[in-house]
Design a protein around this motif. Structure first.
Motif, short mmCIF file in Angstrom:
data_model
loop_
_atom_site.label_atom_id
_atom_site.label_comp_id
_atom_site.label_asym_id
_atom_site.label_seq_id
_atom_site.Cartn_x
_atom_site.Cartn_y
_atom_site.Cartn_z
N MET A 127 0.79 -1.22 -0.03
CA MET A 127 0.06 -0.08 -0.09
C MET A 127 0.70 1.09 -0.02
SD MET A 127 -3.04 -1.02 2.72
CE MET A 127 -3.63 0.53 2.85
N GLN A 128 1.89 1.12 1.02
CA GLN A 128 2.68 2.43 1.05
C GLN A 128 3.43 2.75 -0.17
OE1 GLN A 128 4.90 1.70 4.66
NE2 GLN A 128 3.13 2.42 6.14
N ALA A 129 4.18 1.57 -0.67
CA ALA A 129 5.05 1.81 -1.74
C ALA A 129 4.39 2.14 -3.34
CB ALA A 129 5.98 0.39 -2.05
N ASN A 130 3.08 1.52 -3.31
CA ASN A 130 2.35 1.98 -4.45
C ASN A 130 1.13 2.90 -4.52
OD1 ASN A 130 3.84 0.10 -6.22
ND2 ASN A 130 3.24 -1.20 -4.59
N CYS A 131 0.85 3.38 -3.29
CA CYS A 131 -0.23 4.33 -3.21
C CYS A 131 -1.42 3.62 -3.71
CB CYS A 131 -0.01 5.57 -3.91
SG CYS A 131 1.34 6.31 -2.99
N GLN A 135 -7.58 -3.31 -0.44
CA GLN A 135 -8.09 -4.46 -1.43
C GLN A 135 -7.00 -4.49 -2.52
OE1 GLN A 135 -11.79 -3.54 -2.96
NE2 GLN A 135 -11.97 -5.75 -3.96
N THR A 136 -6.55 -3.61 -3.21
CA THR A 136 -5.45 -3.81 -4.17
C THR A 136 -4.36 -4.39 -3.91
OG1 THR A 136 -6.59 -2.00 -5.63
CG2 THR A 136 -4.27 -2.75 -6.21
N ALA A 137 -3.89 -4.02 -2.69
CA ALA A 137 -2.49 -4.57 -2.03
C ALA A 137 -2.76 -5.84 -1.64
CB ALA A 137 -2.21 -3.77 -0.90
N GLU A 138 -3.92 -6.14 -1.03
CA GLU A 138 -4.05 -7.83 -0.55
C GLU A 138 -4.24 -8.76 -1.89
OE1 GLU A 138 -7.74 -7.50 1.54
OE2 GLU A 138 -6.71 -7.22 3.30
N ARG A 139 -4.77 -7.76 -2.78
CA ARG A 139 -4.95 -8.97 -4.15
C ARG A 139 -3.33 -9.09 -4.78
NH1 ARG A 139 -8.14 -9.22 -9.18
NH2 ARG A 139 -6.96 -10.66 -10.36
N MET A 140 -2.55 -7.94 -4.96
CA MET A 140 -1.24 -7.83 -5.36
C MET A 140 -0.45 -8.81 -4.64
SD MET A 140 -0.16 -4.11 -6.29
CE MET A 140 1.40 -4.45 -6.72
N HIS A 141 -0.66 -8.86 -3.21
CA HIS A 141 0.12 -9.61 -2.48
C HIS A 141 -0.21 -11.38 -2.63
CE1 HIS A 141 2.55 -11.46 0.94
NE2 HIS A 141 1.25 -11.84 1.52
N LEU A 142 -1.48 -11.62 -2.84
CA LEU A 142 -1.94 -12.82 -2.97
C LEU A 142 -1.33 -13.43 -4.54
CD1 LEU A 142 -3.71 -15.45 -2.42
CD2 LEU A 142 -5.60 -14.21 -3.41
N GLU A 143 -1.30 -12.71 -5.11
CA GLU A 143 -0.72 -13.06 -6.67
C GLU A 143 0.80 -13.28 -6.49
OE1 GLU A 143 -4.07 -10.85 -10.06
OE2 GLU A 143 -2.33 -9.64 -8.89
N ILE A 144 1.61 -12.41 -5.90
CA ILE A 144 2.69 -12.51 -5.73
C ILE A 144 3.06 -13.65 -4.76
CG2 ILE A 144 5.02 -11.45 -4.85
CD1 ILE A 144 3.57 -8.83 -5.50
N TRP A 145 2.50 -13.82 -3.74
CA TRP A 145 2.55 -15.01 -2.81
C TRP A 145 2.50 -16.40 -3.52
CZ3 TRP A 145 -0.24 -18.65 -0.75
CH2 TRP A 145 0.15 -19.40 0.20
N THR A 146 1.26 -16.26 -4.59
CA THR A 146 1.32 -17.59 -5.08
C THR A 146 2.52 -18.03 -6.03
OG1 THR A 146 -1.15 -16.96 -5.43
CG2 THR A 146 -0.17 -18.77 -6.92
N CYS A 147 3.11 -17.00 -6.49
CA CYS A 147 4.63 -17.42 -7.19
C CYS A 147 5.56 -17.78 -6.14
CB CYS A 147 4.72 -16.05 -8.05
SG CYS A 147 6.46 -16.16 -8.69
N VAL A 148 5.74 -17.06 -5.08
CA VAL A 148 6.70 -17.19 -4.06
C VAL A 148 6.27 -18.71 -3.55
CG1 VAL A 148 7.61 -16.81 -1.96
CG2 VAL A 148 7.20 -14.80 -3.69
N HIS A 149 5.13 -19.20 -3.27
CA HIS A 149 4.95 -20.49 -2.91
C HIS A 149 5.34 -21.67 -3.78
CE1 HIS A 149 3.12 -23.65 -0.14
NE2 HIS A 149 2.18 -23.87 -1.41
N GLY A 150 4.95 -21.19 -5.07
CA GLY A 150 5.07 -22.30 -6.13
C GLY A 150 6.61 -22.46 -6.26
N ILE A 151 7.64 -21.49 -6.29
CA ILE A 151 9.09 -21.61 -6.31
C ILE A 151 9.54 -22.45 -4.78
CG2 ILE A 151 11.08 -20.53 -6.16
CD1 ILE A 151 9.66 -18.21 -7.78
N ALA A 152 8.97 -22.08 -3.91
CA ALA A 152 9.18 -22.54 -2.25
C ALA A 152 8.81 -24.17 -2.50
CB ALA A 152 8.50 -22.09 -1.49
#
Length: 186
Positions: A127-131, A135-152
Motif C-alpha cells: 500500500m505504501q510503496a504503490n499508493c 483491497q488492491t494491495a491484498e490482491r497484489m500480495h496474493l498474486e505474488i505470494w502464489t508465485c513465491v509459494h510455487g517456487i518454494a
C-alpha cells in the motif's frame, strides 16, 4: 540412586523438531520423542495434555523457526523488505524442507484462515510503496505470494533447484508486472 533428569517442554519440542527435520511430520509420536530423549513417554504427557497439544506446540515452534528466517533475511538488507520476506519463505523451503512442508503444505481444510503478521505487514508495504487501496494491495500480495509459494514448493520437493539470482529476478519481474497492471487499473 542418581537424581531424575527433568525433561522440559523445550527439550521435547526441540527433539520433535529434529524428528520432523529427519523424517517428516509423520515421524513425530510420543515413542519416537521418548526414544530420542532416552526416557519414557511419561515426561511428554506431563508437559502436554495430549498428542494434539504436542502437535500444536510443534507447529508453533516450527513457525518460530520460520519467523527467524524472515527476520534474518530482512536484517541482511540485501533486498527491499517486501522482497526479503519472499526470499526468506523460499530459503526456508529449501533449507528446512520438512518444516516447510509441515507448515505450508499440509491439509488445512477445516482450519480458520488467520491473517498473520507477515501478511498484514506485506499488505501495508505494498500500500505504501504503490499508493494503492488495501483491497488492491491484498490482491497484489496474493498474486505474488502464489508465485513465491510455487517456487518454494518446487524447492521443498526437490522438483527444481533454482539459483538465488534467478529466483530474485523472477520475484522482481512478477512484482513489477503486477505493479504495472494494478497501477494502470487505478
Amino acid at each position: 540412586m542418581p537424581p531424575k533428569v527433568k525433561i522440559s517442554k523445550e527439550d521435547i519440542l526441540q527433539t520433535a523438531i529434529e524428528l520432523v527435520r529427519k523424517g517428516g511430520e509423520e515421524a513425530v509420536n510420543a515413542r519416537a520423542i521418548a526414544g530420542a530423549l532416552n526416557c519414557s513417554t511419561q515426561p511428554i504427557f506431563s508437559n502436554f495434555a495430549s498428542m494434539e497439544e504436542l502437535q500444536g506446540g510443534v507447529l508453533a515452534y516450527a513457525h518460530g523457526v520460520y519467523l527467524s528466517f524472515l527476520k534474518a533475511e530482512s536484517e541482511k538488507q540485501e533486498y527491499p523488505k517486501y522482497k526479503a520476506f519472499g526470499m526468506a519463505y523460499i530459503r526456508f523451503a529449501k533449507q528446512e524442507k520438512e518444516l516447510f512442508k509441515m507448515l505450508f503444505m499440509r491439509d488445512r481444510s477445516g482450519e480458520p484462515l488467520i491473517e498473520t503478521q507477515d501478511f498484514s505487514e506485506s499488505v501495508q508495504m505494498i500500500m505504501q510503496a504503490n499508493c494503492v487501496s488495501k483491497q488492491t494491495a491484498e490482491r497484489m500480495h496474493l498474486e505474488i505470494w502464489t508465485c513465491v509459494h510455487g517456487i518454494a514448493t518446487m524447492l521443498a520437493t526437490s522438483f527444481l533447484n533454482l539459483e538465488w539470482e534467478l529466483i530474485s529476478n523472477i520475484l522482481t519481474d512478477v512484482y513489477q508486472g503486477l505493479r504495472a497492471k494494478h497501477l494502470k487499473e487505478n
